[in-house]
Write an enzyme that holds these catalytic residues in place. Structure first.
Site, PDB file in Angstrom:
ATOM      1  CG  ASP A 233      -3.567 -18.590   9.845  1.00  0.00           C
ATOM      2  OD1 ASP A 233      -3.169 -17.473   9.529  1.00  0.00           O
ATOM      3  OD2 ASP A 233      -3.092 -19.128  11.036  1.00  0.00           O
TER       4      ASP A 233
ATOM      5  CG  ASP B 148     -13.452 -21.530  17.001  1.00  0.00           C
ATOM      6  OD1 ASP B 148     -12.653 -20.716  17.045  1.00  0.00           O
ATOM      7  OD2 ASP B 148     -13.617 -22.460  17.563  1.00  0.00           O
TER       8      ASP B 148
ATOM      9  CG  ASP C  17     -18.113 -23.732  14.016  1.00  0.00           C
ATOM     10  OD1 ASP C  17     -17.062 -23.127  14.318  1.00  0.00           O
ATOM     11  OD2 ASP C  17     -18.853 -24.604  14.481  1.00  0.00           O
TER      12      ASP C  17
ATOM     13  CG  ASP D 130      -9.089 -23.787  24.053  1.00  0.00           C
ATOM     14  OD1 ASP D 130      -8.113 -24.703  24.383  1.00  0.00           O
ATOM     15  OD2 ASP D 130     -10.175 -24.081  23.345  1.00  0.00           O
TER      16      ASP D 130
END
Length: 636
Positions: free
Chosen positions: A210, A269, A271, A363
């Protein structure tokens, strides 16, 4: 000579303390004088303005009262140790200031003290309830360790009688990596996911980018193209309109037609760096367990020893995973999804309504709706996925604001659905009373109100004094329980206690903004990452990539245009600009509270209250360090 050596050592310690204090004053001077070089906190106009005004009012009132107390102390008007204070007669009045002070004493005892006492008793009651909840969770964790309870995989889940079709028992798995302007970490996360040990024809990787920075998009495309040339089934997706943030990104990816062929979806995610065995450690739990909707792995942090801030975050998160999530997973089969490092059954996502964009905690939203639909969750404490914790207070503060405003938004939206759902009454009570009210609302409320507002005020109103066990004994005991999952962090138990009280300002502000739908509640800011990896992981990743590179071959069907585009992306990657580190910021609410607590510590010193003095002094210094953004420096 012995006395001389001892005196020399004492002088050296005093000199060290003086140097440290002088350096702190120099830092304050640089922060306050050279304002043109300091980037002020990126707060919108009006964001947190009401809370800041209230804290300033408390500070000004406390300073005014402290001035009276100091004058009274040096003029002999005080009587701190006498509970039945004698009010002087008219003949004893020594002046106008003495008259004002004498008038203040009965007004304080009759009108102000009862209000503070009522508020302090209410906060102490909430404090004890929350402490009891945390103590019960700790007992549950001890029981799990004592009985060695953990989810187990029976037999070989991938064993197949078909010798030729060796991948027969491997289900179709979709892996999604949502990211947005993740320049520092995109490469290592894509690399780790592409090295998952799973049949290539049963695995598809979606890189959901994004990013609104075109240079970063080129870098990510180049990385995807690199792994695609190596034979990995990986695709790149970019939305033209970034609506709904991460939830909108995941929702858009799940709407693809080819997703229907897949049974499970793993989410990481940008990281996060899963180990190659991650899917083989998580997906088999779904076999012969049709009610299971989610398998959640634990986080492990590559930069937990980077500075004092990361060490303190490691303590909180270790307790969250090993105690809160593990206990709830074992005894309730429910906990809040962490948004990453988990594997969902796609059927559970679809039956629960899919990803919704109504809050910043998508989430937790999907986890609540799946729980209301009867799906069960499993938490694997021994399966760890490497990731980062924020290294700067600015990034950590924004992350905590989102984590504490979103649940209050969700509570307002989910309460009718919880009350009308068909789950058991005790599950409804657990969701409303424990999951939302006690752990998301009451915790930041009493922590901020009791230790940052009520405690300083009780020092200026001795009639409403808090007992020592509230200030010292119970908090230290609860901090000891919190630090047990990370025993190597035991030397940081006192900084942890003080820092948690300091962060209550941000958490309280976020909780109020989410509960009352204020302007900052819908704000989503991507957490800043540093792109760190542990040394062992770097060595292992280099070895794995070297093996893949040796086996790499260029597909014969590749066209000249594809090679040209790939070379252009590679050049863009090599020419990527180096990001400049930003200077530290100043946080006004924390600084104001620092002066409030330090003023209260002076008042406690006048009344010879040792425990109160040291607590307020250290808490005030902690607020000062946080307000000047020094907590994220290289402090070991």
């Amino acid at each position: 000579w012995v006395l001389l050596l001892k005196a020399h050592r004492a002088v050296g310690r005093v000199a060290w303390i003086a140097t440290l204090f002088w350096d702190l004053l120099g830092t304050i001077k640089r922060r306050l004088i050279f304002r043109q070089d300091v980037v002020m906190a990126t707060e919108k106009l009006g964001k947190g303005k009401l809370l800041f005004a209230a804290i300033k009012a408390f500070l000004l009132t406390s300073l005014a009262i402290l001035s009276f107390e100091v004058v009274a102390y040096f003029n002999g008007w005080h009587c701190f140790q006498n509970p039945s204070l004698h009010i002087p007669s008219d003949d004893d009045i020594q002046g106008l200031l003495h008259l004002v002070y004498v008038t203040w004493l009965p007004f304080r005892a009759d009108y102000i003290a009862p209000l503070i006492q009522a508020l302090s008793k209410f906060c102490v009651a909430l404090f004890l309830v929350q402490s009891a909840d945390r103590f019960m969770l700790s007992l549950g964790c001890f029981w799990i360790k004592y009985k060695k309870i953990k989810p187990r995989i029976e037999g070989d889940p991938f064993e197949s009688g078909d010798v030729e079709g060796c991948s027969y028992e491997y289900p179709m798995v979709l892996v999604q990596i949502p990211m947005c302007n993740e320049r520092e970490v995109y490469e290592q996360s894509i690399s780790a996911v592409c090295q998952l040990d799973w049949p290539k024809d049963r695995l598809l990787i979606q890189v959901l980018d994004d990013s609104n920075d075109e240079s970063i998009r080129y870098l990510i495309k180049a990385e995807v193209a690199t792994w695609s040339q190596r034979g990995i089934n990986i695709i790149y997706r970019h939305r033209l309109e970034r609506t709904g943030y991460k939830a909108g990104n995941l929702k858009s990816a799940m709407s693809c037609e080819y997703v229907k062929a897949y049974e499970f979806v793993a989410i990481f995610d940008a990281d996060f760096q899963p180990s190659p065995k991650f899917l083989k450690q998580t997906v088999p739990h779904f076999k012969d367990n049709p009610e299971l909707g989610l398998v959640q792995a634990r986080w492990a942090f590559v930069n937990k020893d980077e500075n004092l801030l990361t060490r303190l975050q490691n303590i909180s998160l270790c307790f969250h995973f090993e105690v809160e999530q593990q206990v709830n997973g074992v005894f309730l089969n429910f906990f809040g999804f962490n948004g990453t490092a988990g594997v969902w059954r796609i059927k559970a996502l679809e039956e629960s309504g899919g990803w919704l964009e109504r809050t910043t905690v998508e989430d937790m939203d999907i986890a609540i709706r799946a729980h209301l639909n009867g799906w069960k969750f499993i938490f694997l404490n021994d399966v760890k996925v490497l990731c980062e914790v924020p290294e700067s207070y600015e990034a950590y503060r924004k992350q905590q604001h989102r984590w504490h405003s979103g649940p209050m938004q969700l509570f307002r939206l989910c309460l009718p659905a919880i009350l009308t759902s068909k789950i058991a009454i005790w599950k409804k009570a657990n969701l409303i009373l424990l999951f939302f009210l006690l752990r998301k609302l009451i915790l930041p409320f009493y922590s901020f109100t009791l230790f940052c507002i009520v405690l300083p005020l009780t020092l200026f109103v001795p009639e409403a004094e808090l007992p020592v066990w509230v200030i010292c004994y119970v908090p230290v005991f609860m901090s000891f329980l919190n630090i047990l999952p990370s025993p190597k962090s035991f030397p940081f138990i006192v900084p942890y206690l003080l820092f948690e009280n300091t962060m209550s300002v941000t958490k309280f502000n976020a909780m109020v903004s989410g509960l009352f739908q204020l302007g900052s509640s819908n704000e989503w800011v991507v957490t800043k990452k540093a792109g760190r990896s542990s040394e062992s992981d770097l060595v292992a990743a280099t070895e794995r990539e070297s093996k893949i590179t040796n086996q790499q071959h260029i597909p014969r069907g590749a066209s000249q245009s594809e090679f040209t585009e790939y070379n252009e992306l590679k050049e863009q990657k090599e020419a990527a600009p180096i990001r400049i580190k930003k200077v530290n910021k100043i946080y006004r609410k924390e600084l104001t509270l620092a002066f409030l607590l330090l003023a209260a510590s002076v008042r406690s010193l006048l009344s010879a209250q040792g425990v109160h003095f040291y607590f307020l002094l250290f808490q005030g210094v902690t607020f000062l360090l946080v307000g000047l953004d020094l907590i994220g420096e290289q402090m070991s």
